[in-house]
Design an enzyme around this catalytic site. Structure first.
Site: not given
Length: 611
Positions: A19-25, A27, A145
């Site tokens: 359901i989500g993607r970021g620069g470090m993880a 989800v 952040d």
């Protein structure tokens, strides 16, 4: 990240859709099989997970973040590691965090079109963020952040701040930019001290919050540039525009709050999230605020802090993005004549601007000093005014020639109710005599919301309550039709109520029993059958012959009282008693037999003469 995702983490958490993607993880939507609830599972990138120091700090900080129980903070339920196999066959232990699943959207989604939100809505969102920061700061946590992508708006309108544990762990694992070639934060919301890789504190979060407030009011961040280094440079050296210069219907009071939160010097910002929230809400209401006038900020000059080449703000080729958490510093290697020439011109320009700004700042400081002579008497805010009663702190301030003013009450688990948590200006600060010192007062332990434990077993409820700092109190049983035995029906205080940390929550569980009404005798069989079957009881009919009650009337019910559901209940019902058999008819065919002996013929022997 890895060749495939596990289907179950820790033998408990099902990993479902991404359901989500970021620069470090990444989800994933998850499901807690033990507590039967939907969760969000955040798993760290494998390249970060291979760092033993990062793993240790991540574990410590994530566990600490789980102690942040506040309505405006996304709750952290659990943290652990899972051994995953990489494509090359090696195995790495990947940390993960199990969090509250929030249905809604982020503030970043709200700002996608570049359209500002209404002023009252912007204030409501930022008030929620400041409420979360107010609590986290009292617990010793700096977010580091704050940005639109880390602020959730639920479908019910609540504000939820995310990623406390990860931001703190990331910051601690990168002590200085020279060690790691990175800074924590996103360029558009980066405080000046973060851009310079200096130590940050709660006021750094307030600067980032001010950036988000500016964007909500105007539809754009306070500083824009072609690269991350250009944006970070502006955070350090340039005054932000007023929101009203972009969106003209914004009142002056809101401008003042924004500019105070975006002050280059930490000392000039709000000293706490509570103070910023109070000023912002007063500005919206048209009341007096503590923030200085816009003109006072425009008259000030900010000089660039001297930096070593290794303290370069952000690489010129770094992208400015909400999704970027790591901003790489300028590499030290040679990349060609054109690159070198470009960097040379950049440094020459920075040096020239620094000299000019420093000269103007010196001129202004000298002129201001001369204009203010003779200087007013300065006194020091006395020590010993923290963690004491407001009255005692006020007396101590009065002795020093200062005025103590009671500020907003703030929840605290460490400072008793009625005692001073903090002072603005802080103790040891020199201020003009007769100045006001705002004292923040403790309202007692932080308030918590009773979680939804309806339908859970006692063991499940105990674990959920423990995770948010509460515990089970008294346990009572209720006879509730249709509820499974031993499942929780309700709580006292009720679900959603506000309580203090450590409170006991009384629970009421289903007994699995029902009460047989005592007024069934004398009613019709159909009525009694309907009543008992509605109570999930089995009806066994037994007929009793009688002419004393109408046919179909219930004569008795057994057993009675409190019974487990599905119990068989015998119902005696009246049926008509049969009539007695009729007497046999007379037999007139025999003349010698008669019912009347008088009419019988005389005995012939008794009628003879001589007898």
């Amino acid at each position: 990240m890895v060749s495939s995702q596990p289907t179950l983490l820790g033998g408990r958490y099902e990993v479902r859709t991404l359901i989500g993607r970021g620069g470090m993880a990444q989800v994933h939507l998850g499901f807690d099989t033990r507590l039967s609830r939907i969760v969000a599972i955040k798993m760290l990138r494998t390249d970060l997970a291979q760092d033993a120091i990062f793993q240790t700090r991540f574990r410590r900080e994530a566990q600490a973040a789980a102690s942040l129980n506040h309505p405006n903070i996304v709750a952290v339920y659990d943290t652990s590691e899972e051994n995953l196999q990489l494509p090359d066959g090696s195995v790495v232990s990947v940390p993960y965090i199990v969090m509250e699943y929030v249905e809604g959207h982020t503030v970043r989604d709200l700002l996608v079109g570049g359209t500002p939100v209404p002023i009252d809505e912007a204030v409501e969102i930022i008030s929620g963020v400041l409420s979360a920061l107010e609590y986290s700061h009292t617990q010793g946590f700096v977010h580091r952040d704050i940005k639109p992508g880390n602020i959730m708006l639920t479908n019910t309108g609540k504000v939820k701040v995310m990623d406390f544990g990860i931001a703190r762990a990331m910051a601690d694992s990168q002590a200085t930019m020279t060690q790691t070639n990175a800074v924590v934060g996103t360029a558009q919301y980066l405080s000046p001290e973060q851009a310079r890789a200096e130590v940050v504190d709660a006021r750094s979060d307030l600067y980032s919050t001010g950036c988000v407030l500016f964007e909500l009011l105007t539809g754009r961040p306070p500083f824009k540039g072609d690269s991350a280094v250009a944006v970070a440079y502006q955070h350090v050296s340039e005054m932000p525009p007023t929101p009203s210069s972009v969106t003209h219907d914004i009142p002056d009071a809101i401008d003042r709050v924004v500019l105070k939160s975006l002050a280059k010097n930490k000392q000039d910002r709000y000293s706490s999230a509570a103070q910023m929230r109070l000023d912002l809400e007063r500005a919206l209401a048209g009341s007096a605020i503590a923030a200085p006038s816009v003109a006072s900020w425009e008259a000030s000059t900010v000089t660039l802090a001297a930096m070593q080449p290794t303290q370069t703000l952000i690489a010129a080729n770094a992208s400015v993005s909400d999704t970027a958490t790591d901003l790489p510093a300028v590499p030290g290697k040679r990349v060609g004549a054109e690159k070198k020439k470009s960097n040379l011109w950049l440094w020459l320009t920075l040096a020239f601007v620094t000299i000019v700004l420093a000269g103007v700042g010196l001129w202004w400081a000298l002129g201001s000093s001369a204009a203010n002579k003779p200087t007013e008497e300065l006194v020091e805010v006395p020590a010993g005014i923290i963690n004491v009663d407001f009255a005692d702190a006020r007396r101590a301030l009065a002795k020093a020639g200062l005025e103590g003013v009671q500020g907003e009450k703030v929840a605290s688990d460490d400072v008793e109710e009625g005692k001073v948590i903090s002072a603005d200006p802080e103790p040891g600060t020199k201020v003009k005599k007769k100045s006001k010192v705002h004292l923040q007062i403790s309202s007692g332990p932080a308030s918590l919301v009773v979680p939804n434990i309806k339908g859970m077993s006692q063991d499940q409820a105990r674990e959920v309550l423990k995770s948010v700092g509460l515990k089970i109190g008294e346990v009572d049983r209720l006879d509730e039709l249709g509820e499974p035995k031993d499942r929780i029906l309700k709580s006292d205080p009720e679900i959603g109520a506000t309580v203090t940390k450590g409170s006991s929550i009384n629970i009421f569980i289903a007994s699995g029993n029902v009460q047989v009404p005592g007024d069934l005798v004398g009613k019709s069989l159909e009525e009694v059958r309907g009543t008992l079957e509605a109570l999930d009881l089995k009806v066994v009919e037994r007929q009793v012959e009688t002419n004393d009650q109408p046919v179909g009337t219930v004569l008795a019910v057994s057993p009675q009282g409190v019974l487990p559901t599905r119990t068989s209940v015998t119902v005696d019902v009246a049926v008509a008693k049969p009539e007695p058999a009729p007497a046999p008819e007379k037999d007139n065919t025999n003349p010698d037999r008669s019912e009347n002996p008088v009419d019988a013929p005389a005995d012939p022997d008794k009628t003879k003469p001589g007898n």
